[in-house]
Design a protein around this motif. Structure first.
Motif, PDB file in Angstrom:
ATOM      1  N   GLU A  15     -15.542  18.151   0.244  1.00  0.00           N
ATOM      2  CA  GLU A  15     -14.458  18.042  -0.986  1.00  0.00           C
ATOM      3  C   GLU A  15     -13.339  18.405  -0.248  1.00  0.00           C
ATOM      4  O   GLU A  15     -12.839  19.559  -0.390  1.00  0.00           O
ATOM      5  N   MET A  16     -12.546  17.390   0.507  1.00  0.00           N
ATOM      6  CA  MET A  16     -11.387  18.063   0.639  1.00  0.00           C
ATOM      7  C   MET A  16     -10.282  16.597   0.700  1.00  0.00           C
ATOM      8  O   MET A  16     -10.794  15.642   0.475  1.00  0.00           O
ATOM      9  N   PRO A  17      -9.053  17.246   0.423  1.00  0.00           N
ATOM     10  CA  PRO A  17      -8.050  16.076   0.177  1.00  0.00           C
ATOM     11  C   PRO A  17      -8.201  15.253   1.342  1.00  0.00           C
ATOM     12  O   PRO A  17      -8.136  15.404   2.495  1.00  0.00           O
ATOM     13  N   SER A  18      -7.967  13.920   1.086  1.00  0.00           N
ATOM     14  CA  SER A  18      -8.000  12.759   2.108  1.00  0.00           C
ATOM     15  C   SER A  18      -6.823  11.936   2.036  1.00  0.00           C
ATOM     16  O   SER A  18      -6.215  11.759   0.963  1.00  0.00           O
ATOM     17  N   PRO A  19      -6.570  11.272   3.052  1.00  0.00           N
ATOM     18  CA  PRO A  19      -5.554  10.315   2.806  1.00  0.00           C
ATOM     19  C   PRO A  19      -6.248   8.946   2.262  1.00  0.00           C
ATOM     20  O   PRO A  19      -7.092   8.845   2.247  1.00  0.00           O
ATOM     21  N   ASP A  20      -5.302   8.222   1.907  1.00  0.00           N
ATOM     22  CA  ASP A  20      -5.499   6.906   1.124  1.00  0.00           C
ATOM     23  C   ASP A  20      -6.385   6.112   2.489  1.00  0.00           C
ATOM     24  O   ASP A  20      -5.904   5.980   3.401  1.00  0.00           O
ATOM     25  N   PRO A  21      -7.464   5.700   1.943  1.00  0.00           N
ATOM     26  CA  PRO A  21      -8.396   5.055   2.979  1.00  0.00           C
ATOM     27  C   PRO A  21      -7.681   3.598   3.516  1.00  0.00           C
ATOM     28  O   PRO A  21      -8.081   2.924   4.265  1.00  0.00           O
ATOM     29  N   PHE A  22      -6.714   3.309   2.716  1.00  0.00           N
ATOM     30  CA  PHE A  22      -6.105   1.871   3.147  1.00  0.00           C
ATOM     31  C   PHE A  22      -5.503   2.272   4.396  1.00  0.00           C
ATOM     32  O   PHE A  22      -4.778   1.281   5.078  1.00  0.00           O
ATOM     33  N   GLN A  23      -4.818   3.436   4.588  1.00  0.00           N
ATOM     34  CA  GLN A  23      -4.084   3.579   5.750  1.00  0.00           C
ATOM     35  C   GLN A  23      -4.929   3.933   6.887  1.00  0.00           C
ATOM     36  O   GLN A  23      -5.989   4.509   7.018  1.00  0.00           O
ATOM     37  N   ALA A  24      -4.798   2.851   7.882  1.00  0.00           N
ATOM     38  CA  ALA A  24      -5.663   3.066   9.285  1.00  0.00           C
ATOM     39  C   ALA A  24      -5.656   4.099   9.838  1.00  0.00           C
ATOM     40  O   ALA A  24      -4.966   4.988   9.834  1.00  0.00           O
ATOM     41  N   ARG A  42       0.910  -1.236   0.134  1.00  0.00           N
ATOM     42  CA  ARG A  42      -0.115   0.105  -0.113  1.00  0.00           C
ATOM     43  C   ARG A  42       0.856   1.277  -0.069  1.00  0.00           C
ATOM     44  O   ARG A  42       0.567   2.213  -0.463  1.00  0.00           O
ATOM     45  N   ARG A  43       1.947   1.153   0.461  1.00  0.00           N
ATOM     46  CA  ARG A  43       2.810   2.390   0.950  1.00  0.00           C
ATOM     47  C   ARG A  43       4.108   2.396  -0.206  1.00  0.00           C
ATOM     48  O   ARG A  43       4.723   3.540  -0.390  1.00  0.00           O
ATOM     49  N   ASP A  49     -14.308  11.501  -2.741  1.00  0.00           N
ATOM     50  CA  ASP A  49     -14.393  12.690  -1.782  1.00  0.00           C
ATOM     51  C   ASP A  49     -15.243  13.743  -2.721  1.00  0.00           C
ATOM     52  O   ASP A  49     -15.808  14.569  -2.319  1.00  0.00           O
ATOM     53  N   PHE A  70     -19.139   8.106   2.662  1.00  0.00           N
ATOM     54  CA  PHE A  70     -18.383   8.665   1.449  1.00  0.00           C
ATOM     55  C   PHE A  70     -19.196  10.072   1.007  1.00  0.00           C
ATOM     56  O   PHE A  70     -19.849  10.003  -0.089  1.00  0.00           O
ATOM     57  N   GLY A 114     -15.738   7.672   6.263  1.00  0.00           N
ATOM     58  CA  GLY A 114     -14.809   7.015   5.466  1.00  0.00           C
ATOM     59  C   GLY A 114     -13.419   7.225   5.741  1.00  0.00           C
ATOM     60  O   GLY A 114     -12.587   6.641   5.515  1.00  0.00           O
ATOM     61  N   ARG A 115     -13.415   8.590   6.245  1.00  0.00           N
ATOM     62  CA  ARG A 115     -11.915   8.849   6.702  1.00  0.00           C
ATOM     63  C   ARG A 115     -11.706   8.813   8.069  1.00  0.00           C
ATOM     64  O   ARG A 115     -10.481   8.297   8.190  1.00  0.00           O
TER      65      ARG A 115
END
Lengths: 654, 497
Positions: free
Chosen positions: B434-443, A39-40, A171, B430, B363-364
């Motif tokens: 509208e704001m930048p989000s971290p990758d949802p894969f990251q816990a 993932r990273r 988003d 979801f 979601g985030r």
């Protein structure tokens, strides 16, 4: 026939065809691996997934070389035993799937390479490649499936993975809505597809393509009065995936996904799946028309006619809409719709040829895959360079600043228009010739679509690439990096050559449908003008007409003069003939009303009246029972005995 | 081996009261131990069970000789599937109750009694014994909801109890009648199933027993207890309620009502099919307009159980197998959905109102919950690769053979299922900014991050639905041959299985 194929597979010591399993699973393995471990690791994730798709591509080439012209089966495994029959997962390799394998893996590979440049800044880079691999896996499953159920399984997976890709930037409300719309519309079509599968299953007792085809060839009346309905139901699946009228509304919105995704999904793979599926089950559409009584008003109209007309209507509507769109991706999206309509029309018309075959549709699918992927990627390159500007009226003059993108885009456009020597010319000519043979109305419709296609593509080229820059973004645009231009060049080459007779794609496909077909002589580059001069002349005439008209109207134009010339019609075209509004105004309220009514019933009638009514009744009964609850054992005994006697009397009386 | 499932559960319930009152940790550890032991016993028993074999007797002791009631435990492929389901959901339920701090001893004691009763029902081949276990399973539900529940818990608990007891009353009436009419002096299901009841008797006895059990299976229009009960119940209890208790009803319909009164079934089949299909479409439509997230899942349960009942009404091997598979599938998925909504979201956000959740960007904030719910949602829409697809496909095939029109409507219900699931996913996870989000894969990080027990529980349930979805033979190889056993002779004779 298939029993024979399976035996053949079992006997021969070589299991080369089982490589197809590896073609199928390589992308899945890397998708899973990426999700779990990478993932990273951005570049590692990209490289890993690209390698898998490259492996699939190479193996597809090997399989093509080994098995072209044959029909073989990869070893099946039993998946689900039901009521004396077994649904197994098996792979089918024949001309149709072998060619499609090349298209899917080839375009996917180029799209992924292009994406390394295009998506480089995106935080979801790894997730992007992971989902892309998953999508390729699902699509390959559709291509390789040897039975309806397996195809349906992967068909649905294509739907899910496309949902994930369209909604990649979840988003953005527009992206999330578009993903939802795509998924729902597809599901609606799939509902029909599933019902069609059940119908065919119950009538033929098999879901295996080969067995069902053999059975229906031997007993053309086996489906009885359901024959045409089965064809239409299965076609509903294709209407969803290939975005045919009236289920076409999801495709233009789906442009909310990243542009390379649009190139993959909306040019070469997902939307092509519908046409591919129709070719796969082509045997359904050559059955004689037969409708059940409650659809008696359709008597005499074969399913193939409905298919052809839906395709024709889609082609025309979408081409008209494309003329008045200003978003470069939307123009391409409607152009895709229109071309898919032509392919669907070719399937329907092909079924009514004296020697039924869907070769023209598959041929156009093949050439379209490369030039439409090229156009989408080219659009991506332009959008990337213009800082995510998508309005063609804010571009202009790009030919100087982005020469590679311009030349390749031009090649793609010429191929799409069907200019002689470019691949689209040959495949479109096949479609025109097919429709000329079966009906003048649809033929003239196809010619009209051809002219419109040329018109809107010329408009796009003239406005976006020529003239002078109409925004600072366009004025400062720079050519994209080489990771993005190389795929364009490769696709441009195949957009030119893919149609040439020397490569024999057309004959190869026709042979799939007509085993005894023989190619007479080597066709020169202008072969179509010899075979069917009427069709070719009309096609060529349409191109010249569209081009000159667009040149007159748009050469040097600063604003779109068409609304002034056509008034209300132009406005309707710009508003996509108000389909979204009509659905918004009819289907959505209907659906909401049904839900609201059901909710109301539950709240007031079932919960309110009955449930609150029952405790009331229970209370009355409880008071009555209290009279019986004396706590006296003898009384209980008496009641028990009375009950038993009553029951005994009740039973003995009979 | 299989009998240990219920002995361990009851032993665990008793053991709770030997634990010190102050210790908040011990009860959940004991409960987890017993649930896992039960699951292992179920798996062990399943592995011993001969593939393609019929009914395997586990225990048979004379119990009340004067009535001819025995302590008779046995298992066929159907029981086995459901016992496995119970083991999985029970384990996941404990993991999702790791944060219970209000009287944990009592909570887990009721929990284990409920589980024990459920195991008992699935393994009883004696009607009286089955009834006893059935009642044992019903009582703790009331307390679990009334004490540990949320929204309108007293109302919901009472509604649930009333519905359950009306159901039981009907079932008891039917059983007594069957006992008396057969004159066989036995409650042994295998013996009673051999008896051919007079047709007129079957015509009224069948609907009485079927509806009696059907109430618990969410049979429309008797489903009304289910959504309110699910919503009010604490997470683990809604998981059990939707996951296994609703299966008790469907199981009773199949195991008792249908096998004893095949001719009654043949006469009433069409009605049941229609009610089932109404349940499918209706549950889905109502789910579409709910604002409370748990109500969405609650009504989706009604819709999914409609597939079970439709499968039963088909009386074809494939339809019945599909019904059993759907029981398993829905049990797993309902457990998962309620786990996400009740534990992962409600315990953290303290609201289940979809309009309010819309603003919280779950979601985030809770990416693990989002991914889990999306997977569960995809599975519950009946997408291939998950257990629901195989189950619903089998039911539809069966239905297509008997009532093609109902099959079409049920298929349309699936489309509505997509609509409400996507709506819930989008609203809850979801939507909005509208704001930048971290990758949802990251816990997610921070104090409210999803805990390990929740992850293990969710992982267990997802693994089950995926494994069965990818390789349904795993269960079908047990389920399908079950219908060849003598128990279903009546169905073959009287209802054309």
């Amino acid at each position: 026939m298939d029993a024979h194929v399976l035996e053949h597979a079992a006997e021969s010591g070589s299991r080369l065809q089982d490589l197809a399993w590896m073609v199928l699973f390589a992308p899945l393995i890397t998708a899973a691996g990426t999700h779990m471990f990478l993932r990273r690791e951005r570049s590692l994730a990209a490289g890993f997934n690209i390698a898998a798709v490259a492996l699939s591509f190479v193996l597809s080439v090997v399989l093509f070389a080994a098995f072209a012209g044959e029909t073989v089966a990869g070893s099946p495994f039993s998946w689900m035993p039901v009521a004396g029959m077994d649904i197994s997962f098996g792979l089918r390799l024949d001309n149709l799937s072998l060619l499609m394998l090349l298209v899917v893996t080839g375009v996917a590979l180029l799209v992924m390479l292009f994406s390394t440049g295009y998506m480089h800044e995106d935080p979801g880079y790894s997730r992007y490649f992971c989902t892309l691999s998953l999508f390729v896996f699902s699509m390959l499953g559709v291509v390789l499936a040897d039975n309806f159920v397996m195809m349906f399984v992967f068909w649905e997976l294509v739907g899910v993975t496309s949902y994930l890709l369209i909604g990649f930037w979840y988003d953005r409300a527009a992206a999330a809505d578009a993903a939802k719309k795509a998924f729902l519309t597809n599901r609606l079509g799939d509902f029909g597809f599933l019902m069609g599968i059940l119908l065919i299953w119950s009538a033929t007792g098999t879901v295996h393509f080969g067995t069902a085809e053999a059975f229906l060839t031997a007993h053309p009346l086996a489906l009885g009065s359901m024959a045409s309905l089965a064809g239409v139901l299965v076609f509903m699946g294709a209407m969803g995936k290939s975005a045919q009228f009236p289920l076409h509304v999801w495709l233009p919105d789906a442009m909310e996904g990243p542009t390379p995704v649009s190139a993959l999904i909306h040019a070469a793979t997902m939307v092509a799946a519908g046409v591919y599926m129709l070719c796969r089950v082509f045997f359904l559409y050559t059955l004689p028309a037969n409708w059940p009584d409650w659809l008696g008003f359709l008597q005499g109209i074969p399913a193939s006619s409905i298919v052809a007309w839906i395709g024709g209507i889609t082609a025309l509507l979408a081409a008209l809409i494309a003329v008045q769109q200003n978003d470069i991706k939307r123009i391409l999206a409607y152009s895709t719709l229109s071309q898919l309509g032509l392919m669907v029309l070719a399937v329907g018309m092909g079924a009514r040829l004296s020697a039924p075959n869907a070769g023209a549709a598959m041929f156009h699918l093949f050439t379209h895959a490369s030039f439409k992927a090229l156009l989408f990627l080219g659009a991506g390159s332009v959008i990337h360079a213009c800082h995510h500007e998508q309005d063609i009226w804010k571009m202009g003059g790009l030919w100087q600043r982005m020469p590679v993108t311009f030349v390749t885009f031009l090649v793609g456009s010429l191929a799409l228009m069907g200019v002689p020597l470019f691949s689209g010319f040959y495949s479109k000519d096949d479609i025109l010739a097919t429709s000329l043979e079966t009906g003048p109305i649809l033929f003239s419709l196809a010619v009209g679509v051809s002219a419109l296609t040329t018109f809107y593509m010329s408009r796009l080229l003239l406005v976006a690439f020529l003239g002078r820059p109409r925004s600072s973004g366009a004025g400062q645009a720079l050519e994209s990096p080489s990771s993005m231009t190389w795929p364009l060049v490769i696709l441009a080459l195949s957009s030119v050559f893919a149609g040439w007779q020397i490569f024999g794609v057309s004959q190869f496909l026709t042979r799939h449908f007509l085993p005894e077909y023989r190619t007479h002589e080597f066709d020169p580059l202008f072969g179509p003008f010899n075979h069917n001069p009427t069709a070719a002349m009309f096609g060529f005439g349409a191109v010249l007409f569209g081009m000159s008209l667009a040149a007159r109207i748009y050469y040097g134009a600063e604003r779109d003069p068409l609304p002034g010339l056509m008034g209300r019609l132009a406005r309707a075209m710009r508003h996509r003939f108000y389909f979204d509004e009509i659905y918004e105004a009819t289907v959505v309220p209907l659906h909401d009303a049904a839900a609201a009514i059901a909710g109301w019933i539950d709240r007031w009638i079932i919960s309110g009246l009955l449930v609150r009514g029952i405790p009331g009744a229970v209370e009355i009964a409880g008071r009555a029972l209290r009279l019986l609850q004396t706590g006296n054992l003898q009384t209980y005994g008496l009641w028990f005995a009375a009950g038993a006697v009553l029951l005994a009397v009740f039973t003995l009386k009979r | 081996m299989l009998a240990w499932t219920l002995y361990l559960s009851f032993a665990g319930a008793v053991g709770m009261f030997l634990l010190p009152r102050e210790n908040l940790r011990a009860p959940r550890v004991l409960a987890l131990g017993m649930a896992v032991a039960g699951l292992l016993a179920a798996v062990g028993g399943a592995l011993q069970h001969p593939i393609g074999g019929g009914i395997v007797v586990i225990a048979k002791q004379t119990w009340i000789p004067s009535l001819g009631a025995d302590y008779f435990l046995a298992a066929d492929g159907i029981s086995l599937t459901l016992v496995l389901l119970t083991g999985v959901v029970a384990t996941a339920g404990v993991l999702f109750s790791w944060n219970i701090e209000l009287r944990p001893r009592e909570f887990f004691a009721f929990y284990l009694v409920l589980i024990g009763g459920v195991y008992g029902v699935f393994l009883s081949f004696d009607l009286l014994l089955l009834l006893v276990f059935y009642e044992i399973a019903i009582v703790p539900k009331y307390f679990l909801i009334a004490i540990w529940g949320s929204t309108h818990r007293e109302y919901a608990a009472m509604k649930l109890a009333l519905y359950s007891f009306v159901g039981s009353a009907l079932v008891i009436a039917g059983f007594v009648a069957a006992y008396v009419v057969s004159g066989a002096q036995t409650f042994n299901l295998l013996e009673l199933a051999k008896f051919e009841y007079p047709r007129e008797f079957q015509l009224w006895a069948f609907p009485v027993v079927f509806v009696g059990f059907g109430i618990l299976a969410g049979l429309w229009p008797f489903h009304s207890w289910a959504p309110t009960g699910h919503v009010a119940a604490p997470t683990a209890a809604s998981m059990l309620l939707a996951g296994v208790v609703m299966k008790l009803g469907a199981y009773g319909c199949l195991r008792v009502a249908m096998t004893l009164f095949p001719e009654g079934l043949a006469a009433w089949r069409g009605v049941i099919g229609i009610l089932a299909v109404i349940g499918i479409v209706y549950g889905a439509l109502v789910a579409l307009v709910q604002r409370d997230f748990k109500f969405v899942v609650g009504f989706s349960s009604v819709s999914h159980m409609g597939f079970v009942l439709l499968g039963l009404a088909t009386v074809t091997t494939i339809g019945l197998s599909g019904a059993v598979l759907q029981m398993f599938s829905h049990g797993i998925l309902a457990g998962l959905l309620f786990g996400v909504v009740g534990r992962m979201i409600y315990d953290r956000e303290h609201t289940r109102d979809l309009d309010q959740l819309e603003a919280r960007h779950l979601g985030r904030a809770l990416p693990f919950a989002a991914v889990t719910f999306v997977l569960a949602g995809l599975a519950s829409m009946g997408l291939p690769g998950f257990s629901g697809f195989v189950a619903e496909l089998s039911v539809l095939i069966g239905a297509w053979q008997r009532f093609p029109r109902l099959a079409v409507i049920a298929g349309a219900g699936i489309v509505v299922g997509v609509a409400y699931t996507l709506r819930a996913i989008q609203k809850a996870f979801f939507s909005g900014a509208e704001m930048p989000s971290p990758d949802p894969f990251q816990a997610g990080h921070g104090e409210s991050a999803i805990s390990v027990p929740e992850k293990v529980g969710a992982g267990l349930l997802i693994a089950c639905t995926v494994v069965v979805g990818l390789y349904p033979r795993l269960l079908l190889d047990w389920i399908v041959p079950s219908f060849n056993s003598p128990l279903f002779d009546g169905l073959r004779r009287g209802a054309g299985l």
